[in-house]
Scaffold this motif. Structure first.
Motif, PDB file in Angstrom:
ATOM      1  N   THR A 132      36.295  44.198   6.993  1.00 52.55           N
ATOM      2  CA  THR A 132      35.963  45.013   8.157  1.00 52.55           C
ATOM      3  C   THR A 132      36.995  44.951   9.271  1.00 52.55           C
ATOM      4  O   THR A 132      36.756  45.456  10.358  1.00 52.55           O
ATOM      5  N   ASN A 133      38.129  44.341   8.997  1.00 52.30           N
ATOM      6  CA  ASN A 133      39.165  44.219  10.025  1.00 52.30           C
ATOM      7  C   ASN A 133      38.606  43.630  11.317  1.00 52.30           C
ATOM      8  O   ASN A 133      38.822  44.141  12.409  1.00 52.30           O
ATOM      9  N   ASN A 134      37.843  42.573  11.155  1.00 49.92           N
ATOM     10  CA  ASN A 134      37.319  41.801  12.285  1.00 49.92           C
ATOM     11  C   ASN A 134      36.361  42.591  13.172  1.00 49.92           C
ATOM     12  O   ASN A 134      36.369  42.448  14.383  1.00 49.92           O
ATOM     13  N   ASN A 135      35.530  43.451  12.603  1.00 51.33           N
ATOM     14  CA  ASN A 135      34.541  44.181  13.385  1.00 51.33           C
ATOM     15  C   ASN A 135      33.577  43.163  13.995  1.00 51.33           C
ATOM     16  O   ASN A 135      32.757  42.559  13.311  1.00 51.33           O
ATOM     17  N   GLU A 136      33.674  43.007  15.297  1.00 51.39           N
ATOM     18  CA  GLU A 136      32.952  41.949  15.995  1.00 51.39           C
ATOM     19  C   GLU A 136      31.438  42.103  15.880  1.00 51.39           C
ATOM     20  O   GLU A 136      30.719  41.121  15.669  1.00 51.39           O
ATOM     21  N   THR A 137      30.927  43.301  15.970  1.00 55.27           N
ATOM     22  CA  THR A 137      29.479  43.524  15.913  1.00 55.27           C
ATOM     23  C   THR A 137      28.920  43.117  14.552  1.00 55.27           C
ATOM     24  O   THR A 137      27.902  42.420  14.478  1.00 55.27           O
ATOM     25  N   ILE A 138      29.589  43.526  13.503  1.00 55.60           N
ATOM     26  CA  ILE A 138      29.128  43.182  12.151  1.00 55.60           C
ATOM     27  C   ILE A 138      29.194  41.673  11.942  1.00 55.60           C
ATOM     28  O   ILE A 138      28.252  41.057  11.438  1.00 55.60           O
ATOM     29  N   MET A 139      30.309  41.064  12.351  1.00 57.29           N
ATOM     30  CA  MET A 139      30.476  39.635  12.139  1.00 57.29           C
ATOM     31  C   MET A 139      29.427  38.837  12.911  1.00 57.29           C
ATOM     32  O   MET A 139      28.835  37.900  12.386  1.00 57.29           O
ATOM     33  N   LYS A 140      29.167  39.220  14.156  1.00 55.62           N
ATOM     34  CA  LYS A 140      28.155  38.511  14.939  1.00 55.62           C
ATOM     35  C   LYS A 140      26.783  38.638  14.293  1.00 55.62           C
ATOM     36  O   LYS A 140      26.027  37.672  14.223  1.00 55.62           O
ATOM     37  N   SER A 141      26.453  39.823  13.799  1.00 56.17           N
ATOM     38  CA  SER A 141      25.152  40.039  13.155  1.00 56.17           C
ATOM     39  C   SER A 141      25.016  39.179  11.903  1.00 56.17           C
ATOM     40  O   SER A 141      23.962  38.578  11.666  1.00 56.17           O
ATOM     41  N   LEU A 142      26.058  39.120  11.102  1.00 58.10           N
ATOM     42  CA  LEU A 142      26.017  38.305   9.887  1.00 58.10           C
ATOM     43  C   LEU A 142      25.895  36.821  10.226  1.00 58.10           C
ATOM     44  O   LEU A 142      25.128  36.089   9.581  1.00 58.10           O
ATOM     45  N   LEU A 143      26.627  36.377  11.232  1.00 54.66           N
ATOM     46  CA  LEU A 143      26.549  34.964  11.621  1.00 54.66           C
ATOM     47  C   LEU A 143      25.168  34.628  12.192  1.00 54.66           C
ATOM     48  O   LEU A 143      24.625  33.559  11.915  1.00 54.66           O
ATOM     49  N   VAL A 144      24.596  35.526  12.959  1.00 52.00           N
ATOM     50  CA  VAL A 144      23.246  35.316  13.486  1.00 52.00           C
ATOM     51  C   VAL A 144      22.251  35.218  12.331  1.00 52.00           C
ATOM     52  O   VAL A 144      21.360  34.367  12.332  1.00 52.00           O
ATOM     53  N   ALA A 145      22.426  36.061  11.326  1.00 50.26           N
ATOM     54  CA  ALA A 145      21.532  36.014  10.161  1.00 50.26           C
ATOM     55  C   ALA A 145      21.656  34.669   9.441  1.00 50.26           C
ATOM     56  O   ALA A 145      20.642  34.065   9.060  1.00 50.26           O
ATOM     57  N   LEU A 146      22.879  34.179   9.270  1.00 48.99           N
ATOM     58  CA  LEU A 146      23.090  32.883   8.618  1.00 48.99           C
ATOM     59  C   LEU A 146      22.460  31.763   9.445  1.00 48.99           C
ATOM     60  O   LEU A 146      21.768  30.900   8.905  1.00 48.99           O
ATOM     61  N   ILE A 147      22.667  31.785  10.734  1.00 50.08           N
ATOM     62  CA  ILE A 147      22.099  30.751  11.604  1.00 50.08           C
ATOM     63  C   ILE A 147      20.574  30.794  11.558  1.00 50.08           C
ATOM     64  O   ILE A 147      19.913  29.756  11.462  1.00 50.08           O
ATOM     65  N   ASN A 148      20.004  32.001  11.582  1.00 49.04           N
ATOM     66  CA  ASN A 148      18.542  32.131  11.497  1.00 49.04           C
ATOM     67  C   ASN A 148      18.006  31.581  10.177  1.00 49.04           C
ATOM     68  O   ASN A 148      16.966  30.929  10.142  1.00 49.04           O
ATOM     69  N   LYS A 149      18.718  31.851   9.094  1.00 50.58           N
ATOM     70  CA  LYS A 149      18.304  31.328   7.788  1.00 50.58           C
ATOM     71  C   LYS A 149      18.333  29.797   7.798  1.00 50.58           C
ATOM     72  O   LYS A 149      17.402  29.145   7.315  1.00 50.58           O
ATOM     73  N   MET A 150      19.394  29.243   8.368  1.00 44.49           N
ATOM     74  CA  MET A 150      19.505  27.788   8.434  1.00 44.49           C
ATOM     75  C   MET A 150      18.408  27.187   9.305  1.00 44.49           C
ATOM     76  O   MET A 150      17.837  26.141   8.971  1.00 44.49           O
ATOM     77  N   LEU A 151      18.086  27.837  10.410  1.00 45.34           N
ATOM     78  CA  LEU A 151      17.005  27.359  11.276  1.00 45.34           C
ATOM     79  C   LEU A 151      15.655  27.416  10.566  1.00 45.34           C
ATOM     80  O   LEU A 151      14.827  26.509  10.704  1.00 45.34           O
TER      81      LEU A 151
END
Length: 167
Positions: free
Chosen positions: A27-46
């Motif tokens: 995604t050439n560092n698309n910040e919105t997509i990356m933040k959403s994916l990281l939030v999803a990973l963090i939520n899964k871990m929580l």
């Protein structure tokens, strides 16, 4: 809190992390997509943490495991400012040698290794996912100067921070 998770869950988390890395490259560092994916990973871990925590509340932990958990909590909070074993030992009301022995027994890794891994993991994340310069990252991680940070990073990874950022 330190929780033991099954191999299937670990594999799922690693697979999801790999997916995030692939998307980051695509995604050439698309910040919105990356933040959403990281939030999803963090939520899964929580969620995993919450589920396992509720299951394991009835299981008493040993003094060694308690010290290890408290050490990890301190490390997560203070790794940017403190890399001295004495600091962590003092905050846990232990001698540095006792802390070293307990952490080695609990995790098969030294206190210094835990500290280094946390600092390097954070540095790598900042190098790859931010526009921060090596100098700014050095300041953020409380190194005396960028040269010392570069030496620290290279000794532990085999490459310089700039080489890591470019790869």
């Amino acid at each position: 809190t330190y929780l033991k998770i099954d191999e299937e869950t670990v594999a799922d988390l690693i697979e999801f992390h790999s997916f995030i890395v692939k998307q980051y490259r695509k995604t050439n560092n698309n910040e919105t997509i990356m933040k959403s994916l990281l939030v999803a990973l963090i939520n899964k871990m929580l969620l995993i943490h919450q589920e396992l925590g509720e299951r394991n509340k009835a299981i008493p932990i040993s003094r060694r495991e308690e010290i290890f958990q408290r050490f990890l909590q301190l490390l997560f909070t203070h790794y940017k400012e403190e890399r001295a074993i004495k600091f962590y030992a003092a905050n846990l009301f232990l001698t540095p040698s006792h802390l070293t022995k307990v952490i080695q027994e609990a995790s098969q890794k030294s206190v210094a290794s835990w500290i280094d891994e946390m600092v390097i993991m954070s540095a790598k994340a900042m190098l790859k996912s931010s526009e921060m310069t090596v100098s700014q990252i050095s300041d953020e991680l409380n190194f005396a100067n960028p040269s010392f940070f570069g030496t620290y990073f290279k000794k532990r990874t085999g490459i310089t921070p700039l080489q890591y950022k470019r790869n």
